[in-house]
Design a protein around this motif. Structure first.
Motif, short mmCIF file in Angstrom:
data_model
loop_
_atom_site.label_atom_id
_atom_site.label_comp_id
_atom_site.label_asym_id
_atom_site.label_seq_id
_atom_site.Cartn_x
_atom_site.Cartn_y
_atom_site.Cartn_z
N VAL A 78 9.83 -19.56 -30.40
CA VAL A 78 10.28 -20.64 -30.15
C VAL A 78 9.70 -21.67 -29.17
N PHE A 79 9.39 -21.16 -28.06
CA PHE A 79 8.55 -21.91 -27.23
C PHE A 79 7.26 -22.34 -27.72
N THR A 88 0.71 -22.23 -34.36
CA THR A 88 0.64 -21.28 -32.91
C THR A 88 1.95 -20.39 -33.00
N GLY A 89 3.09 -21.11 -33.10
CA GLY A 89 4.40 -20.17 -33.10
C GLY A 89 4.36 -19.16 -34.33
N LEU A 320 9.19 -20.02 -42.54
CA LEU A 320 8.01 -19.33 -42.02
C LEU A 320 7.99 -18.01 -42.26
N MET A 321 8.85 -17.21 -42.85
CA MET A 321 8.83 -15.86 -43.25
C MET A 321 9.94 -15.61 -44.35
N TRP A 322 9.84 -14.54 -45.01
CA TRP A 322 10.69 -14.17 -46.18
C TRP A 322 12.17 -14.60 -45.88
N ILE A 368 -2.52 -12.37 -24.99
CA ILE A 368 -3.07 -13.86 -25.39
C ILE A 368 -1.86 -14.90 -25.38
N PHE A 369 -0.90 -14.23 -26.10
CA PHE A 369 0.20 -15.31 -26.35
C PHE A 369 1.08 -15.41 -25.11
N TYR A 370 1.11 -14.33 -24.26
CA TYR A 370 1.76 -14.63 -22.85
C TYR A 370 1.23 -15.87 -22.31
#
Length: 444
Positions: A78-79, A88-89, A320-322, A368-370
């Motif tokens: 969400v961020f 990116t999310g 963005l997912m099943w 990387i995402f942190y």
């Protein structure tokens, strides 16, 4: 189909238990051996635990504000989506769905089975045992989040008592212990900054999990108060427990004995925690501790299962997912489909590599995402109204966190290129998948 929402049923007790219980797993009982090999002396191992704890606290201070800004299911997804856009999310969620969450669950299961072998002659059924515990706790988390939170609370309380009792007993009653063990190798033990960086990376696995709570923020009561209190308080509590446990290890054992404990270099050796207990108290203590360590690993796995399933749920809610993963069960109000798929994939990963290979890949990809998530706070400070909680000493906590995260990522690329490239490759695979989901959503 009738829409079923997640319910806010978690209070401070459950939230604190998620933070602490997700962090205290197998790392504090296993990772010290590998850290000793990389760092070269007790002093530097303890400094690595200190550095990783401080870095985790900087992240927790920042994530607490982000969680108050967006008290919804999904956490970093969400961020990042709101700061940098849906691609990116999605890449974070993709990585979390395929590597971080199920990889953590698999690693905890493997670690738990490692300790279980001290009690039960598992033989050639190690994989089957790991899959069985993953399946059992996956089913538990298909019930209501309040039930999962209650399980986590009980297991976390036992783990806190267990770690405190282990350290206190070794330092108070252990035989053959000596403070000389902590200083004997320090003068000539330093190897390199890269080695110290690897020791910090290993410690960060033991701290990993402090970021899990915002994933379940949509089910927390009074998030403006509960998220900061449980996040920051939980990281500080775990730091104190970890430092105490590691001082006890080095107090009980010579440095060489710590370094030769269970690790990638010594896969058949006893874990350092069991070795310290055996050296201090004999076989009876080992039996009790082995059972407690299995319990600890399973508690961390339960926290990862509970929180990790909320990320694909949030992604599916955005298309963005099943779509099935974005549905909550009408009776339990839990994301059952997301939880089950996560558990199945965790079983696959449990059969794919060793404990250290799994955790190193997970930590590299996650950090990387942190770093990206922490940097998003600068954007939200300019564009959104201030929440009730604000990160203290801003901008220093996020800046320190980002700087150290970049150094950690570069060092890992240099020292572990195979694991790093595997993590980057998995992230890159998400790009075409994102456009496929986006195309399907537009044409739906």
């Amino acid at each position: 189909m009738i829409s079923v929402d997640l319910l806010r049923r978690l209070g401070f007790k459950e939230a604190f238990a998620i933070v602490v219980g997700s962090m205290i797993g197998t790392g504090v009982f296993l990772k010290t051996a590998g850290m000793a090999q990389d760092a070269g002396a007790p002093l530097y191992v303890l400094l690595a635990w200190l550095a990783a704890g401080a870095l985790s606290l900087m992240g927790a201070l920042t994530y607490a504000e982000l969680g108050c800004l967006f008290p919804k299911a999904g956490g970093e997804y969400v961020f990042l989506r709101n700061a940098y856009g849906p691609l990116t999310g999605f890449l974070y969620g993709w990585t979390r769905f395929w590597i971080a969450a199920p990889g953590s669950i698999a690693a905890y299961a493997i670690g738990g089975v490692t300790f279980l072998e001290s009690l039960v002659p598992i033989g050639n059924y190690r994989l089957e045992a790991a899959i069985a515990v993953i399946g059992f706790f996956t089913v538990l988390n298909c019930f209501s989040v309040l039930f999962g939170g209650a399980v986590q609370t009980v297991m976390t309380a036992v783990k806190i008592v267990m770690v405190m009792a282990l350290a206190a007993a070794i330092m108070s009653f252990g035989a053959g212990t000596s403070w000389d063990h902590l200083g004997s190798a320090s003068a000539a033990g330093w190897k390199s900054w890269s080695g110290f960086g690897l020791a910090v990376l290993a410690a960060l696995w033991a701290y990993d999990g402090w970021n899990n709570l915002p994933m379940a923020a949509g089910e927390i009561r009074y998030p403006d108060r509960v998220i900061p209190q449980s996040l920051v308080g939980g990281v500080i509590a775990v730091f104190l427990l970890y430092v105490g446990a590691n001082i006890a290890y080095f107090y009980a054992l010579p440095f060489a004995e710590v370094a030769n404990s269970n690790s990638t270099l010594h896969p058949d050796a006893m874990p350092v925690a069991i070795k310290a207990a055996l050296h201090s108290f004999g076989g009876a203590a080992v039996t009790i501790l082995s059972l407690a360590f299995v319990f600890s690993a399973l508690g961390a796995m339960n926290g990862s299962i509970l929180t990790g399933a909320r990320v694909p749920y949030a992604m599916a809610q955005d298309g963005l997912m099943w779509s099935r993963l974005g549905q909550a069960h009408p009776r339990t109000h839990s994301p059952v489909a997301s939880t089950v798929v996560q558990g199945v994939w965790a079983c696959v990963l449990a059969a794919s590599g060793t404990f250290d290979q799994l955790t190193n890949c997970i930590v590299f990809a996650s950090w990387i995402f942190y770093a990206l998530t922490t940097s998003s706070l600068f954007y939200f400070r300019r564009t959104l109204p201030a929440p009730a909680y604000r990160t203290p000493w801003f901008p220093w906590p996020p800046l320190i966190f980002i700087g150290c995260a970049v150094l950690l990522i570069v060092n890992t690329l240099w020292t572990m290129p195979k694991e790093s490239l595997a993590g980057l490759g998995m992230i890159a695979l998400g790009i075409p998948v994102y456009f496929l989901f986006r195309h399907r959503r537009i044409n739906a």
